[in-house]
Motif scaffolding. Structure first.
Motif, PDB file in Angstrom:
ATOM      1  N   SER A  81     -15.915  -5.296 -67.472  1.00 46.14           N
ATOM      2  CA  SER A  81     -17.004  -6.249 -67.255  1.00 46.14           C
ATOM      3  C   SER A  81     -16.394  -7.628 -67.079  1.00 46.14           C
ATOM      4  O   SER A  81     -15.207  -7.834 -67.341  1.00 46.14           O
ATOM      5  CB  SER A  81     -17.996  -6.257 -68.426  1.00 46.14           C
ATOM      6  OG  SER A  81     -19.166  -6.982 -68.070  1.00 46.14           O
ATOM      7  N   GLY A  83     -17.853 -12.099 -66.685  1.00 41.72           N
ATOM      8  CA  GLY A  83     -18.978 -13.023 -66.612  1.00 41.72           C
ATOM      9  C   GLY A  83     -18.677 -14.313 -67.333  1.00 41.72           C
ATOM     10  O   GLY A  83     -17.531 -14.754 -67.394  1.00 41.72           O
ATOM     11  N   ASN A 101     -23.250 -11.377 -66.856  1.00 41.84           N
ATOM     12  CA  ASN A 101     -22.307 -10.631 -66.024  1.00 41.84           C
ATOM     13  C   ASN A 101     -22.088 -11.360 -64.698  1.00 41.84           C
ATOM     14  O   ASN A 101     -21.776 -10.753 -63.689  1.00 41.84           O
ATOM     15  CB  ASN A 101     -22.798  -9.204 -65.779  1.00 41.84           C
ATOM     16  CG  ASN A 101     -24.089  -9.154 -64.987  1.00 41.84           C
ATOM     17  OD1 ASN A 101     -25.017  -9.940 -65.235  1.00 41.84           O
ATOM     18  ND2 ASN A 101     -24.176  -8.240 -64.036  1.00 41.84           N
ATOM     19  N   TRP A 113     -22.685  -3.760 -70.064  1.00 42.19           N
ATOM     20  CA  TRP A 113     -22.854  -4.380 -71.375  1.00 42.19           C
ATOM     21  C   TRP A 113     -22.148  -3.641 -72.515  1.00 42.19           C
ATOM     22  O   TRP A 113     -21.525  -4.281 -73.366  1.00 42.19           O
ATOM     23  CB  TRP A 113     -24.333  -4.577 -71.729  1.00 42.19           C
ATOM     24  CG  TRP A 113     -24.461  -5.042 -73.143  1.00 42.19           C
ATOM     25  CD1 TRP A 113     -24.868  -4.302 -74.211  1.00 42.19           C
ATOM     26  CD2 TRP A 113     -24.111  -6.328 -73.662  1.00 42.19           C
ATOM     27  NE1 TRP A 113     -24.806  -5.054 -75.368  1.00 42.19           N
ATOM     28  CE2 TRP A 113     -24.335  -6.302 -75.046  1.00 42.19           C
ATOM     29  CE3 TRP A 113     -23.618  -7.494 -73.085  1.00 42.19           C
ATOM     30  CZ2 TRP A 113     -24.095  -7.392 -75.865  1.00 42.19           C
ATOM     31  CZ3 TRP A 113     -23.377  -8.595 -73.904  1.00 42.19           C
ATOM     32  CH2 TRP A 113     -23.614  -8.527 -75.285  1.00 42.19           C
TER      33      TRP A 113
END
Length: 185
Positions: A81, A83, A101, A113
């Motif tokens: 992930s 972000g 994100n 997540w």
């Protein structure tokens, strides 16, 4: 730590990949002590605004100043992930106030997540939201190949008005089957 989620490849502009340097990777945060050390050092001045984060392929949280490129933070590698994240202090403890994100370099799906939650928990940052506080939905237009951010569930390309698929399809090199680089258990 059990790895969960998709392994996202960098899909952003090629010229940003040239900025990757071994010494420029985001700071690996594997424990509360490592986070405290990072937060009390030069990064302290950055903590009034969101910072760049990735969860690398090994499931480790990496942090860098907000204006850092995600691909640089990740050392050019794949991520689970990516972000932006905002930290704060409450009752003498570090907490995660907001996390998104939002990474146009990796365009992780909102389903990434669990990898973020696992990495935050491992870093001693268990006081966190139960999901992204700002979800960004990324899709690539099958007709014109442009990257889109879907707003208000309006799955129409802003460049050519073509329909956007309901499922994540950002990585063009992943082929027509599984649209991500791979899956971890």
């Amino acid at each position: 730590m059990e790895l969960r989620g998709w392994n996202y490849r960098y899909v952003g502009p090629a010229e940003l990949r040239t900025l990757v340097r071994p010494e420029g990777e985001g700071r690996r945060i594997r424990s509360a002590a490592e986070f405290e050390d990072w937060a009390s050092g030069p990064a302290a001045a950055e903590l009034s605004e969101p910072v760049t984060f990735v969860v690398d392929g090994a499931g480790v949280l990496r942090l860098a100043p907000r204006r850092s490129e995600h691909v640089v933070c990740a050392g050019g590698g794949t991520v689970l992930s990516a972000g932006e994240i905002t930290f704060g202090r409450e009752s003498g403890r570090w907490v995660v106030r907001a996390v998104s994100n939002q990474s146009t370099g990796y365009c992780p799906d909102t389903g990434s997540w669990p990898a973020v939650a696992d990495a935050l928990d491992a870093a001693g940052l268990g006081l966190r939201p139960d999901g992204f506080t700002h979800e960004v939905v990324f899709r690539r237009c099958p007709a014109c190949a442009q990257l889109n951010i879907v707003r208000e569930e309006h799955f129409v390309c802003v460049f050519c008005d073509g329909p956007l698929p309901p499922g994540w399809n950002v990585d063009p090199s992943a082929g027509s089957g599984e649209s991500r680089a791979g899956r971890f258990g």
